[in-house]
Design a protein around this motif. Structure first.
Motif, PDB file in Angstrom:
ATOM      1  N   VAL A   1      43.500  31.537   5.172  1.00  0.00           N
ATOM      2  CA  VAL A   1      45.020  30.706   5.074  1.00  0.00           C
ATOM      3  C   VAL A   1      45.359  30.050   6.184  1.00  0.00           C
ATOM      4  O   VAL A   1      45.272  30.256   7.263  1.00  0.00           O
ATOM      5  CB  VAL A   1      45.932  31.931   5.017  1.00  0.00           C
ATOM      6  N   GLU A   2      45.062  28.535   6.013  1.00  0.00           N
ATOM      7  CA  GLU A   2      45.721  27.861   7.214  1.00  0.00           C
ATOM      8  C   GLU A   2      47.140  27.854   7.185  1.00  0.00           C
ATOM      9  O   GLU A   2      47.749  27.939   6.026  1.00  0.00           O
ATOM     10  CB  GLU A   2      45.226  26.322   6.933  1.00  0.00           C
ATOM     11  N   TRP A   3      47.643  27.558   8.319  1.00  0.00           N
ATOM     12  CA  TRP A   3      49.108  27.383   8.536  1.00  0.00           C
ATOM     13  C   TRP A   3      49.822  29.121   8.195  1.00  0.00           C
ATOM     14  O   TRP A   3      50.807  28.872   7.597  1.00  0.00           O
ATOM     15  CB  TRP A   3      49.663  26.325   7.887  1.00  0.00           C
TER      16      TRP A   3
ATOM     17  N   GLY B   1      47.238  27.452  14.214  1.00  0.00           N
ATOM     18  CA  GLY B   1      46.770  26.494  15.276  1.00  0.00           C
ATOM     19  C   GLY B   1      47.491  25.187  14.785  1.00  0.00           C
ATOM     20  O   GLY B   1      47.629  24.744  13.581  1.00  0.00           O
ATOM     21  N   ASP B   2      47.584  24.354  15.770  1.00  0.00           N
ATOM     22  CA  ASP B   2      48.306  22.847  15.173  1.00  0.00           C
ATOM     23  C   ASP B   2      47.277  21.764  14.538  1.00  0.00           C
ATOM     24  O   ASP B   2      46.020  22.413  14.378  1.00  0.00           O
ATOM     25  CB  ASP B   2      48.578  21.973  16.577  1.00  0.00           C
ATOM     26  N   LEU B   3      47.835  21.022  13.960  1.00  0.00           N
ATOM     27  CA  LEU B   3      47.043  20.070  13.209  1.00  0.00           C
ATOM     28  C   LEU B   3      45.721  19.599  14.261  1.00  0.00           C
ATOM     29  O   LEU B   3      45.938  19.242  15.440  1.00  0.00           O
ATOM     30  CB  LEU B   3      48.014  18.989  13.087  1.00  0.00           C
ATOM     31  N   GLY B   4      44.650  19.445  13.623  1.00  0.00           N
ATOM     32  CA  GLY B   4      43.532  19.084  14.208  1.00  0.00           C
ATOM     33  C   GLY B   4      42.784  20.256  15.446  1.00  0.00           C
ATOM     34  O   GLY B   4      41.893  19.915  15.706  1.00  0.00           O
ATOM     35  N   ALA B   5      43.502  21.145  15.191  1.00  0.00           N
ATOM     36  CA  ALA B   5      42.936  22.524  16.018  1.00  0.00           C
ATOM     37  C   ALA B   5      41.507  22.617  15.459  1.00  0.00           C
ATOM     38  O   ALA B   5      40.824  23.234  16.525  1.00  0.00           O
ATOM     39  CB  ALA B   5      43.721  23.645  16.013  1.00  0.00           C
ATOM     40  N   GLY B   6      41.313  22.941  14.173  1.00  0.00           N
ATOM     41  CA  GLY B   6      39.816  23.312  13.669  1.00  0.00           C
ATOM     42  C   GLY B   6      40.031  24.304  12.731  1.00  0.00           C
ATOM     43  O   GLY B   6      39.025  25.008  12.383  1.00  0.00           O
ATOM     44  N   LYS B   7      41.159  24.457  12.066  1.00  0.00           N
ATOM     45  CA  LYS B   7      41.255  25.453  10.994  1.00  0.00           C
ATOM     46  C   LYS B   7      40.135  25.152   9.736  1.00  0.00           C
ATOM     47  O   LYS B   7      39.531  26.319   9.417  1.00  0.00           O
ATOM     48  CB  LYS B   7      42.799  25.725  10.625  1.00  0.00           C
ATOM     49  N   THR B   8      40.172  23.941   9.365  1.00  0.00           N
ATOM     50  CA  THR B   8      39.495  23.487   8.322  1.00  0.00           C
ATOM     51  C   THR B   8      38.049  23.574   8.683  1.00  0.00           C
ATOM     52  O   THR B   8      37.023  24.286   8.020  1.00  0.00           O
ATOM     53  CB  THR B   8      39.813  22.201   7.585  1.00  0.00           C
ATOM     54  N   ALA B   9      37.669  23.282   9.896  1.00  0.00           N
ATOM     55  CA  ALA B   9      36.287  23.305  10.428  1.00  0.00           C
ATOM     56  C   ALA B   9      35.832  24.698  10.594  1.00  0.00           C
ATOM     57  O   ALA B   9      34.763  25.077  10.110  1.00  0.00           O
ATOM     58  CB  ALA B   9      36.209  22.887  11.870  1.00  0.00           C
ATOM     59  N   PHE B  10      36.609  25.726  10.841  1.00  0.00           N
ATOM     60  CA  PHE B  10      36.469  27.066  10.945  1.00  0.00           C
ATOM     61  C   PHE B  10      36.207  27.793   9.671  1.00  0.00           C
ATOM     62  O   PHE B  10      35.169  28.400   9.158  1.00  0.00           O
ATOM     63  CB  PHE B  10      37.693  27.860  11.564  1.00  0.00           C
TER      64      PHE B  10
ATOM     65  N   THR C   1      35.168  27.436  22.333  1.00  0.00           N
ATOM     66  CA  THR C   1      34.017  26.684  21.883  1.00  0.00           C
ATOM     67  C   THR C   1      33.978  25.131  22.407  1.00  0.00           C
ATOM     68  O   THR C   1      35.102  24.732  22.865  1.00  0.00           O
ATOM     69  CB  THR C   1      34.079  26.424  20.241  1.00  0.00           C
ATOM     70  N   SER C   2      32.992  24.568  22.486  1.00  0.00           N
ATOM     71  CA  SER C   2      32.824  23.185  23.094  1.00  0.00           C
ATOM     72  C   SER C   2      32.957  22.023  22.246  1.00  0.00           C
ATOM     73  O   SER C   2      32.958  20.920  22.626  1.00  0.00           O
ATOM     74  CB  SER C   2      31.680  22.943  24.057  1.00  0.00           C
ATOM     75  N   ASN C   3      32.547  22.443  20.945  1.00  0.00           N
ATOM     76  CA  ASN C   3      32.812  21.260  19.840  1.00  0.00           C
ATOM     77  C   ASN C   3      32.939  22.011  18.451  1.00  0.00           C
ATOM     78  O   ASN C   3      32.837  23.206  18.262  1.00  0.00           O
ATOM     79  CB  ASN C   3      31.393  20.443  19.927  1.00  0.00           C
ATOM     80  N   GLU C   4      32.893  21.217  17.634  1.00  0.00           N
ATOM     81  CA  GLU C   4      33.439  21.534  16.278  1.00  0.00           C
ATOM     82  C   GLU C   4      32.125  22.589  15.535  1.00  0.00           C
ATOM     83  O   GLU C   4      32.469  23.510  14.845  1.00  0.00           O
ATOM     84  CB  GLU C   4      33.503  20.181  15.316  1.00  0.00           C
TER      85      GLU C   4
ATOM     86  N   GLU D   1      39.083  17.866  25.779  1.00  0.00           N
ATOM     87  CA  GLU D   1      39.151  17.316  24.406  1.00  0.00           C
ATOM     88  C   GLU D   1      38.573  18.055  23.526  1.00  0.00           C
ATOM     89  O   GLU D   1      39.194  18.377  22.194  1.00  0.00           O
ATOM     90  CB  GLU D   1      38.767  15.928  24.347  1.00  0.00           C
ATOM     91  N   ASP D   2      37.139  18.304  23.492  1.00  0.00           N
ATOM     92  CA  ASP D   2      36.628  19.017  22.357  1.00  0.00           C
ATOM     93  C   ASP D   2      36.574  20.384  22.643  1.00  0.00           C
ATOM     94  O   ASP D   2      35.605  21.197  21.938  1.00  0.00           O
ATOM     95  CB  ASP D   2      35.191  18.602  22.247  1.00  0.00           C
ATOM     96  N   GLU D   3      37.239  21.098  23.457  1.00  0.00           N
ATOM     97  CA  GLU D   3      37.278  22.492  23.760  1.00  0.00           C
ATOM     98  C   GLU D   3      38.500  23.038  23.052  1.00  0.00           C
ATOM     99  O   GLU D   3      39.678  22.524  22.964  1.00  0.00           O
ATOM    100  CB  GLU D   3      37.471  22.957  25.205  1.00  0.00           C
ATOM    101  N   ARG D   4      37.966  24.416  22.261  1.00  0.00           N
ATOM    102  CA  ARG D   4      39.028  25.185  21.798  1.00  0.00           C
ATOM    103  C   ARG D   4      38.915  26.524  22.261  1.00  0.00           C
ATOM    104  O   ARG D   4      38.080  27.144  22.178  1.00  0.00           O
ATOM    105  CB  ARG D   4      38.889  25.037  20.175  1.00  0.00           C
TER     106      ARG D   4
HETATM  107  P1  ADP Z   1      42.769  21.762  11.203  1.00  0.00           P
HETATM  108  O1  ADP Z   1      42.498  22.162   9.687  1.00  0.00           O
HETATM  109  O2  ADP Z   1      43.199  22.776  12.008  1.00  0.00           O
HETATM  110  O3  ADP Z   1      44.004  20.726  11.076  1.00  0.00           O
HETATM  111  P2  ADP Z   1      40.419  20.218  11.214  1.00  0.00           P
HETATM  112  O4  ADP Z   1      39.396  21.200  11.197  1.00  0.00           O
HETATM  113  O5  ADP Z   1      40.716  19.555  10.188  1.00  0.00           O
HETATM  114  O6  ADP Z   1      41.956  20.892  11.895  1.00  0.00           O
HETATM  115  O7  ADP Z   1      40.004  19.172  12.332  1.00  0.00           O
HETATM  116  C1  ADP Z   1      39.506  19.532  13.758  1.00  0.00           C
HETATM  117  C2  ADP Z   1      39.171  18.404  14.479  1.00  0.00           C
HETATM  118  O8  ADP Z   1      38.915  18.604  15.915  1.00  0.00           O
HETATM  119  C3  ADP Z   1      37.797  17.720  13.981  1.00  0.00           C
HETATM  120  O9  ADP Z   1      38.375  16.288  13.991  1.00  0.00           O
HETATM  121  C4  ADP Z   1      36.793  18.165  14.813  1.00  0.00           C
HETATM  122  O10 ADP Z   1      35.848  17.273  15.001  1.00  0.00           O
HETATM  123  C5  ADP Z   1      37.587  18.182  16.153  1.00  0.00           C
HETATM  124  N1  ADP Z   1      37.192  19.156  17.134  1.00  0.00           N
HETATM  125  C6  ADP Z   1      36.828  18.659  18.275  1.00  0.00           C
HETATM  126  N2  ADP Z   1      36.254  19.628  19.040  1.00  0.00           N
HETATM  127  C7  ADP Z   1      36.411  21.062  18.341  1.00  0.00           C
HETATM  128  C8  ADP Z   1      36.081  22.438  18.099  1.00  0.00           C
HETATM  129  N3  ADP Z   1      35.874  22.899  19.473  1.00  0.00           N
HETATM  130  N4  ADP Z   1      36.181  23.019  17.190  1.00  0.00           N
HETATM  131  C9  ADP Z   1      36.668  22.589  16.225  1.00  0.00           C
HETATM  132  N5  ADP Z   1      37.044  21.290  15.939  1.00  0.00           N
HETATM  133  C10 ADP Z   1      37.062  20.446  16.822  1.00  0.00           C
END
Ligand code: ADP
Ligand code: MG
Length: 148
Positions: free
Chosen positions: A105-107, A33-42, A6-9, A130-133
């Motif tokens: 479940v995160e972590w 996934g590490d801190l900030g990977a996107g688990k909560t976004a997912f 993915t290219s963005n959140e 940067e914004d790719e996952r």
């Molecule tokens: P986690 O729960 O894994 O710690 P979060 O979901 O809270 O992570 O945060 C992910 C952060 O990464 C957000 O600030 C989000 O905007 C940013 N981000 C950048 N690119 C992506 C992407 N491709 N997918 C998900 N989040 C992304």
């Protein structure tokens, strides 16, 4: 195994939303996934796919948040601060894991021994952009027969 990039959140949430619309009630998703990977976004995307109206916020301090406004209950765990098996039992983890709701479940790596054998392991990883996952989906147990 399915692997997406993915290219963005928004795209991460969209991928999760699509999974939520196809997943069976009672399923279990382990997020890695590490801190900030996107688990909560997912997880926000999953909630969207279940038509949950409430805002999803990270359950880092509460360990668990439940959402009941969607097509099935969502049980959202964050195991970052879990300390013991007793604590896990105390928040009802083993009961929720057997319920008809969707557990996410995160972590998950922090409770590896306690995960149900039938589950989806989902690994969210960083790339050099940067914004790719990368999102790797690995079904375990009976979930191998599921079409997501
Ligand atoms: P986690 O729960 O894994 O710690 P979060 O979901 O809270 O992570 O945060 C992910 C952060 O990464 C957000 O600030 C989000 O905007 C940013 N981000 C950048 N690119 C992506 C992407 N491709 N997918 C998900 N989040 C992304
Ligand atoms: Mg999080």
């Amino acid at each position: 195994m399915t692997e997406l990039i993915t290219s963005n959140e928004k795209q991460t949430a969209q991928a999760a939303k699509s999974i939520a619309t196809q997943i069976a009630a009672g399923s279990f998703i382990a997020l890695y996934g590490d801190l900030g990977a996107g688990k909560t976004a997912f997880t926000r995307g999953l909630a969207d796919g279940l038509d949950i109206k409430e805002q999803i916020t990270s359950p880092t301090f509460t360990l668990l948040k439940t959402y009941d406004s969607g097509v099935m209950p969502l049980y959202h765990f964050d195991m970052y601060r879990i300390n013991s098996n007793e604590e896990l039992d105390g928040i009802g983890f083993f009961d929720y894991a057997q319920s008809d709701g969707l557990c996410v479940v995160e972590w998950a790596e922090r409770v590896k021994e306690d995960l149900p054998t039938d589950r989806f392991d989902i690994y969210i990883g960083y790339t050099e952009n940067e914004d790719e996952r990368t999102i790797k989906i690995i079904p375990r147990g009976v979930c191998e027969e599921a079409k997501l």
